[in-house]
Design a protein around this motif. Structure first.
Motif, mmCIF file in Angstrom:
data_model
loop_
_atom_site.group_PDB
_atom_site.id
_atom_site.type_symbol
_atom_site.label_atom_id
_atom_site.label_comp_id
_atom_site.label_asym_id
_atom_site.label_seq_id
_atom_site.Cartn_x
_atom_site.Cartn_y
_atom_site.Cartn_z
ATOM 1 N N GLY A 171 1.418 -1.017 -16.709
ATOM 2 C CA GLY A 171 1.588 -0.820 -18.141
ATOM 3 C C GLY A 171 2.819 0.028 -18.415
ATOM 4 N N LYS A 172 2.780 0.795 -19.522
ATOM 5 C CA LYS A 172 3.922 1.621 -19.905
ATOM 6 C C LYS A 172 3.748 3.079 -19.499
ATOM 7 C CE LYS A 172 5.132 -1.202 -23.938
ATOM 8 N NZ LYS A 172 5.280 -1.213 -25.420
ATOM 9 N N GLU A 173 2.544 3.436 -19.051
ATOM 10 C CA GLU A 173 2.254 4.858 -18.868
ATOM 11 C C GLU A 173 2.111 5.305 -17.419
ATOM 12 O OE1 GLU A 173 -0.115 6.371 -22.629
ATOM 13 O OE2 GLU A 173 -1.203 4.732 -21.659
ATOM 14 N N LEU A 174 2.143 4.356 -16.488
ATOM 15 C CA LEU A 174 1.873 4.730 -15.100
ATOM 16 C C LEU A 174 2.699 3.892 -14.136
ATOM 17 C CD1 LEU A 174 -0.056 6.648 -13.519
ATOM 18 C CD2 LEU A 174 -1.710 4.781 -13.464
ATOM 19 N N GLU A 175 3.321 4.564 -13.160
ATOM 20 C CA GLU A 175 4.023 3.885 -12.065
ATOM 21 C C GLU A 175 3.452 4.405 -10.755
ATOM 22 O OE1 GLU A 175 8.182 4.584 -12.484
ATOM 23 O OE2 GLU A 175 8.357 3.427 -14.360
ATOM 24 N N LEU A 176 3.095 3.483 -9.873
ATOM 25 C CA LEU A 176 2.448 3.867 -8.616
ATOM 26 C C LEU A 176 3.348 3.582 -7.427
ATOM 27 C CD1 LEU A 176 -1.159 2.449 -9.207
ATOM 28 C CD2 LEU A 176 -0.235 4.691 -9.828
ATOM 29 N N LEU A 177 3.372 4.514 -6.497
ATOM 30 C CA LEU A 177 4.061 4.317 -5.221
ATOM 31 C C LEU A 177 2.993 4.098 -4.167
ATOM 32 C CD1 LEU A 177 6.635 4.270 -3.500
ATOM 33 C CD2 LEU A 177 6.428 6.762 -3.279
ATOM 34 N N ASP A 178 2.856 2.856 -3.733
ATOM 35 C CA ASP A 178 1.848 2.518 -2.724
ATOM 36 C C ASP A 178 2.348 2.931 -1.347
ATOM 37 O OD1 ASP A 178 -0.443 1.498 -1.591
ATOM 38 O OD2 ASP A 178 0.248 -0.580 -1.579
ATOM 39 N N THR A 179 1.447 3.416 -0.506
ATOM 40 C CA THR A 179 1.815 3.859 0.839
ATOM 41 C C THR A 179 0.862 3.259 1.863
ATOM 42 O OG1 THR A 179 0.377 5.818 0.775
ATOM 43 C CG2 THR A 179 2.627 6.078 -0.075
ATOM 44 N N PRO A 180 1.274 3.149 3.116
ATOM 45 C CA PRO A 180 0.368 2.640 4.150
ATOM 46 C C PRO A 180 -0.784 3.609 4.405
ATOM 47 C CG PRO A 180 2.664 2.614 4.885
ATOM 48 C CD PRO A 180 2.610 3.428 3.630
ATOM 49 N N GLY A 181 -1.888 3.088 4.883
ATOM 50 C CA GLY A 181 -3.008 3.941 5.273
ATOM 51 C C GLY A 181 -2.623 4.794 6.465
#
Length: 288
Positions: A171-181
């Motif tokens: 959306g407009k309010e959240l940016e996620l940085l995905d990382t490996p387990g």
């Protein structure tokens, strides 16, 4: 299969996890907060001390995933136990709950002071940037895909699927940085290693599955005896190994006249991981 209590000490620290730890350290300065996923069935064992050490200066949202497979009252106690001023906790079923609304709302609450400071200074608040962290097979890729409404991350019911960092806009309010387990190099408590193995956080192909199955049945006979009786229709034996053999006999897990132990063990552990026995929590907040 061993007929005595296992005292094995499970270790696992493949090279890509060393790289992931270094990348996480480098990218933390780019994010406002951290979203840490833990398994609601094992909230303490699925807490990575490396992540805790790396992210302790950042506001944190802990998501207890797989809540549908955990005992509800135990999950309520864990939420209460883990929350504080710097940490919010949500228990979630990643496949059924309204994730975007709940997580965005929790992130905005955690970042409320910073967002208000930006407004007072005449700065238009940008999207909150959060790093998503957790041990393998705890649901990070499922979460990312559900929030992004697309296949942004590869998913799989096995550890070690995500191998690189990636940004995903929600959306407009959240940016996620995905990382490996990321697992840590040494489990100081052997029980932690066992719980991670039982839950599926460690690849089965490097594990002594017979000993893990024995340990799991020993624990279930003590803590949830009626669940075992009802699921498998067998009487509990004094030795958990004999209970497992009774299940094999009942279900016809055999090669000729011999018990097919491999089939028995794989089926038993799979049913635990899939929540087929019952909603079970394997550790409580007041345990040592």
């Amino acid at each position: 299969m061993e007929e005595q209590k296992s005292k094995i000490n499970i270790q696992w620290f493949p090279g890509h996890m060393t790289k992931a730890k270094r990348q996480m350290e480098e990218h933390l300065k780019l994010v406002d907060m951290v979203i840490e996923l833990r398994d609601a069935r094992i909230p303490n064992a699925s807490k990575n001390p490396l992540i805790e050490q790396l992210t302790k200066q950042k506001p944190r949202l802990i998501l207890l995933t797989k809540r549908d497979k955990a005992q509800p009252e135990a999950t309520r106690r864990w939420v209460e136990h883990l929350q504080n001023e710097q940490v919010k906790v949500l228990a979630l079923d990643l496949l059924k709950d309204p994730l975007e609304k709940r997580i965005t709302s929790a992130a905005k609450e955690l970042m409320k002071d910073k967002l208000e400071r930006m407004k007072r200074r005449g700065i238009r608040p940008r999207a909150i940037r959060a790093m998503v962290v957790g041990i393998p097979n705890v649901g990070k890729s499922t979460l990312i895909n559900s929030l992004a409404h697309r296949r942004a991350a590869v998913t799989g019911d096995r550890p070690g699927v995500t191998k690189a960092l990636q940004w995903v806009k929600i959306g407009k309010e959240l940016e996620l940085l995905d990382t490996p387990g990321v697992l840590w190099p040494k489990f100081e408590d052997a029980k932690v290693g066992m719980l991670l193995a039982v839950s599926g956080a460690i690849r089965d192909d490097i594990l002594p599955l017979e000993e893990i199955a024995y340990w799991a049945m020993d624990w279930l006979q003590e803590q949830y005896p009626q669940v075992v009786r009802e699921r498998y229709g067998v009487e509990l034996q004094e030795n958990p190994y004999d209970t497992l053999l009774a299940i094999a006999e009942k279900r016809g897990y055999k090669n000729g006249t011999a018990i097919d132990e491999k089939r028995l063990i794989i089926a038993f552990l799979r049913e635990i991981r899939d929540g087929k026995l019952a909603a079970i929590t394997w550790e409580l907040p007041d345990e040592d």
